[in-house]
Design a protein around this motif. Structure first.
Motif, mmCIF file in Angstrom:
data_model
loop_
_atom_site.group_PDB
_atom_site.id
_atom_site.type_symbol
_atom_site.label_atom_id
_atom_site.label_comp_id
_atom_site.label_asym_id
_atom_site.label_seq_id
_atom_site.Cartn_x
_atom_site.Cartn_y
_atom_site.Cartn_z
ATOM 1 N N PRO A 293 0.832 -1.212 0.000
ATOM 2 C CA PRO A 293 0.000 0.000 0.000
ATOM 3 C C PRO A 293 0.868 1.265 0.000
ATOM 4 C CG PRO A 293 -0.680 -1.544 1.733
ATOM 5 C CD PRO A 293 0.601 -2.067 1.167
ATOM 6 N N PRO A 294 0.383 2.352 -0.653
ATOM 7 C CA PRO A 294 1.173 3.592 -0.757
ATOM 8 C C PRO A 294 1.747 4.097 0.573
ATOM 9 C CG PRO A 294 -0.735 3.741 -2.173
ATOM 10 C CD PRO A 294 -0.867 2.448 -1.433
ATOM 11 N N GLU A 295 0.964 4.004 1.662
ATOM 12 C CA GLU A 295 1.487 4.537 2.937
ATOM 13 C C GLU A 295 2.656 3.693 3.456
ATOM 14 O OE1 GLU A 295 -2.225 2.053 3.854
ATOM 15 O OE2 GLU A 295 -1.594 3.508 2.341
ATOM 16 N N VAL A 296 2.633 2.389 3.167
ATOM 17 C CA VAL A 296 3.754 1.507 3.557
ATOM 18 C C VAL A 296 4.989 1.844 2.716
ATOM 19 C CG1 VAL A 296 4.566 -0.907 3.650
ATOM 20 C CG2 VAL A 296 2.203 -0.349 4.305
ATOM 21 N N ILE A 297 4.764 2.046 1.424
ATOM 22 C CA ILE A 297 5.869 2.416 0.516
ATOM 23 C C ILE A 297 6.565 3.674 1.027
ATOM 24 C CG2 ILE A 297 6.435 3.249 -1.826
ATOM 25 C CD1 ILE A 297 4.051 1.444 -2.817
ATOM 26 N N LYS A 298 5.761 4.684 1.383
ATOM 27 C CA LYS A 298 6.339 5.970 1.841
ATOM 28 C C LYS A 298 7.200 5.787 3.088
ATOM 29 C CE LYS A 298 3.673 9.640 -0.164
ATOM 30 N NZ LYS A 298 2.923 10.870 0.063
ATOM 31 N N LYS A 299 6.707 5.001 4.030
ATOM 32 C CA LYS A 299 7.480 4.750 5.268
ATOM 33 C C LYS A 299 8.788 4.035 4.952
ATOM 34 C CE LYS A 299 3.974 4.456 8.852
ATOM 35 N NZ LYS A 299 2.907 3.537 9.250
ATOM 36 N N MET A 300 8.694 3.027 4.075
ATOM 37 C CA MET A 300 9.880 2.229 3.743
ATOM 38 C C MET A 300 10.923 3.052 2.978
ATOM 39 S SD MET A 300 8.299 -1.498 2.753
ATOM 40 C CE MET A 300 9.915 -2.304 2.638
ATOM 41 N N VAL A 301 10.451 3.954 2.122
ATOM 42 C CA VAL A 301 11.377 4.809 1.366
ATOM 43 C C VAL A 301 12.117 5.747 2.316
ATOM 44 C CG1 VAL A 301 11.541 6.668 -0.346
ATOM 45 C CG2 VAL A 301 10.153 4.648 -0.836
ATOM 46 N N THR A 302 11.385 6.344 3.249
ATOM 47 C CA THR A 302 12.007 7.246 4.232
ATOM 48 C C THR A 302 13.056 6.499 5.045
ATOM 49 O OG1 THR A 302 9.944 8.484 4.355
ATOM 50 C CG2 THR A 302 11.521 8.860 6.131
ATOM 51 N N GLN A 303 12.712 5.287 5.452
ATOM 52 C CA GLN A 303 13.649 4.459 6.223
ATOM 53 C C GLN A 303 14.896 4.132 5.381
ATOM 54 O OE1 GLN A 303 11.925 0.788 7.700
ATOM 55 N NE2 GLN A 303 13.912 0.039 8.384
ATOM 56 N N MET A 304 14.674 3.826 4.103
ATOM 57 C CA MET A 304 15.781 3.502 3.195
ATOM 58 C C MET A 304 16.741 4.695 3.064
ATOM 59 S SD MET A 304 15.489 2.068 -0.721
ATOM 60 C CE MET A 304 14.850 3.564 -1.499
ATOM 61 N N ILE A 305 16.185 5.895 2.910
ATOM 62 C CA ILE A 305 17.040 7.095 2.797
ATOM 63 C C ILE A 305 17.827 7.295 4.091
ATOM 64 C CG2 ILE A 305 17.115 9.599 2.428
ATOM 65 C CD1 ILE A 305 14.475 9.283 0.795
ATOM 66 N N ASN A 306 17.165 7.109 5.226
ATOM 67 C CA ASN A 306 17.858 7.259 6.511
ATOM 68 C C ASN A 306 19.010 6.267 6.644
ATOM 69 O OD1 ASN A 306 16.196 9.356 7.313
ATOM 70 N ND2 ASN A 306 14.754 8.027 8.389
ATOM 71 N N GLU A 307 18.817 5.073 6.108
ATOM 72 C CA GLU A 307 19.866 4.049 6.211
ATOM 73 C C GLU A 307 21.045 4.321 5.284
ATOM 74 O OE1 GLU A 307 17.882 0.286 5.723
ATOM 75 O OE2 GLU A 307 16.940 0.410 7.693
ATOM 76 N N PHE A 308 20.764 4.785 4.080
ATOM 77 C CA PHE A 308 21.855 5.126 3.147
ATOM 78 C C PHE A 308 22.482 6.472 3.494
ATOM 79 C CE2 PHE A 308 20.051 1.898 0.259
ATOM 80 C CZ PHE A 308 21.209 1.359 -0.293
ATOM 81 N N GLY A 309 21.667 7.387 4.045
ATOM 82 C CA GLY A 309 22.100 8.774 4.258
ATOM 83 C C GLY A 309 21.723 9.602 3.051
ATOM 84 N N LYS A 310 21.413 10.880 3.242
ATOM 85 C CA LYS A 310 20.878 11.682 2.126
ATOM 86 C C LYS A 310 21.944 12.061 1.093
ATOM 87 C CE LYS A 310 21.279 16.370 3.969
ATOM 88 N NZ LYS A 310 22.370 16.850 3.111
ATOM 89 N N ASP A 311 23.208 12.101 1.503
ATOM 90 C CA ASP A 311 24.276 12.481 0.572
ATOM 91 C C ASP A 311 24.935 11.249 -0.050
ATOM 92 O OD1 ASP A 311 23.916 15.233 0.981
ATOM 93 O OD2 ASP A 311 25.185 15.202 2.771
ATOM 94 N N LYS A 312 25.557 11.473 -1.218
ATOM 95 C CA LYS A 312 26.181 10.364 -1.967
ATOM 96 C C LYS A 312 25.184 9.231 -2.142
ATOM 97 C CE LYS A 312 30.938 11.284 -0.678
ATOM 98 N NZ LYS A 312 31.782 11.181 0.486
ATOM 99 N N TYR A 313 23.967 9.600 -2.513
ATOM 100 C CA TYR A 313 22.910 8.595 -2.633
ATOM 101 C C TYR A 313 21.885 9.019 -3.684
ATOM 102 C CZ TYR A 313 18.997 5.541 -1.352
ATOM 103 O OH TYR A 313 17.965 4.636 -1.394
ATOM 104 N N VAL A 314 21.501 8.078 -4.529
ATOM 105 C CA VAL A 314 20.437 8.271 -5.518
ATOM 106 C C VAL A 314 19.360 7.235 -5.213
ATOM 107 C CG1 VAL A 314 19.820 8.167 -7.975
ATOM 108 C CG2 VAL A 314 22.060 9.095 -7.278
ATOM 109 N N VAL A 315 18.143 7.698 -4.944
ATOM 110 C CA VAL A 315 17.057 6.765 -4.638
ATOM 111 C C VAL A 315 16.602 6.088 -5.934
ATOM 112 C CG1 VAL A 315 14.758 6.488 -3.637
ATOM 113 C CG2 VAL A 315 16.329 8.206 -2.690
#
Length: 342
Positions: A293-315
């Motif tokens: 579901p879209p709300e699950v996707i959004k949470k997982m994407v935010t978590q993924m960015i936090n794990e990689f870090g916002k810099d030196k990263y392409v989603v």
């Protein structure tokens, strides 16, 4: 001309960004209703070879979702076609090569073409796309890795194991290396022509690299990808994506590539550790997770960015988007990145 939204290019250079950029592998295509309307009228290679169609398909997802980069609609198998190897795209089957390469005699017949002549339609598609994009966002050009192209040329079709391709390499290594070098030389000329035509970065897709053991990977795949990076790194940003190739991330990080794609089987933490934390990484959302579901996707994407870090990263996804993904789920993925606040 300066690109207005250069977030993607800045991330590839490792600069500090307000949020990571986002695009999706195979974003130009089969999950979009507007793409399906074109698909009903024109067969696959007609779409690739008609600049007006290829450029329209390239910008469709940008109009709909506003990604931070466009990737030219094309196919990795235009390279063997240019080398005079027949490639058909069969509906509900995929690529089919009626005359697979199985011997040195077959390899000798393979030509290294003049890419500007044989693949001129790709360069025209780049020009048409650049006109549509109006320098709003960067355009990515791509090619398959030499090993991945060899897999199709020898197997003759897609496969779960590419057993015939591996048998060819291990029983006729000299013929295999000759073929790989011809594909590499063609690919280098092709990507250089794309850069000249106006793409802002290139990606090498090593879709079947994970079929090889680490030692065989070095010999039959990485050796040739490194040649491509060496030939292009001073002209453009090179992204390398090897599916199932986490074991090679350490070598890849020292290669001169601007960024490395990571699939969903390798965690952000492991990917950062294996690459020494210095190179831009791209990925690695499981494409099947876009069925959540879209709300699950959004949470997982935010978590993924936090794990990689916002810099030196392409989603991005960890492989191409699936055809059965609902359009609102793809939107949730893109929106989650655009709304990201560190």
């Amino acid at each position: 001309m300066k690109i207005k939204n250069d977030l993607f290019l800045r991330a590839l250079k490792g600069e500090t960004v307000e949020r990571p950029p986002v695009w999706m592998m195979r974003q130009a295509g089969r999950y979009l209703p507007e793409f399906m309307a074109i698909k009903e009228k024109y067969d696959f290679f007609t779409r690739c070879r008609t600049p007006e169609l290829a450029s329209e398909i390239t910008v469709q997802p940008i109009r709909r979702y506003g990604m931070d980069a466009a990737i030219l609609f094309s196919d990795i198998l235009v390279i063997p076609q240019a080398m005079q190897i027949e490639v058909q795209m069969k509906p509900d089957f995929g690529p089919y090569l009626p005359n697979p390469i199985r011997s040195q005699i077959d390899v000798d017949k393979v030509l290294v073409p003049d890419v500007n002549e044989e693949l001129d339609y790709v360069m025209q598609a780049i020009a048409a796309t650049k006109e549509k994009l109006q320098d709003e966002i960067p355009l990515i050009g791509f090619a398959g890795s030499p090993w991945t192209i060899l897999c199709y040329c020898v197997q003759g079709q897609g496969s779960k194991t590419f057993d015939k391709a591996k048998e060819f390499c291990f029983t006729q290594p000299e013929a295999a290396h000759n073929l790989l070098q011809k594909i590499t030389d063609t690919t280098i000329s092709y990507l250089k022509a794309k850069v000249k035509a106006g793409v802002n970065a290139v990606q090498v897709f090593d879709s079947w690299g994970g079929m090889l053991s680490p030692n065989d990977y070095k010999e039959y795949s990485w050796y040739y990808i490194q040649q491509i990076i060496d030939a292009l790194k001073d002209e453009t940003q090179v992204i390398v994506f090897g599916k199932g190739c986490w074991f090679a991330l350490g070598d890849m990080a020292k290669s001169g590539a601007a960024a490395l794609g990571v699939d969903w089987t390798c965690s952000a933490r492991n990917a950062r550790y294996l690459t020494g934390g210095k190179i831009t990484l791209q990925g690695n959302f499981d494409p099947a997770r876009l069925l959540s579901p879209p709300e699950v996707i959004k949470k997982m994407v935010t978590q993924m960015i936090n794990e990689f870090g916002k810099d030196k990263y392409v989603v991005n996804l960890g492989h191409g988007i699936l055809p059965n993904v609902p359009v609102e789920n793809a939107k949730a993925f893109i929106d989650a990145v655009k709304e990201y606040k560190p």
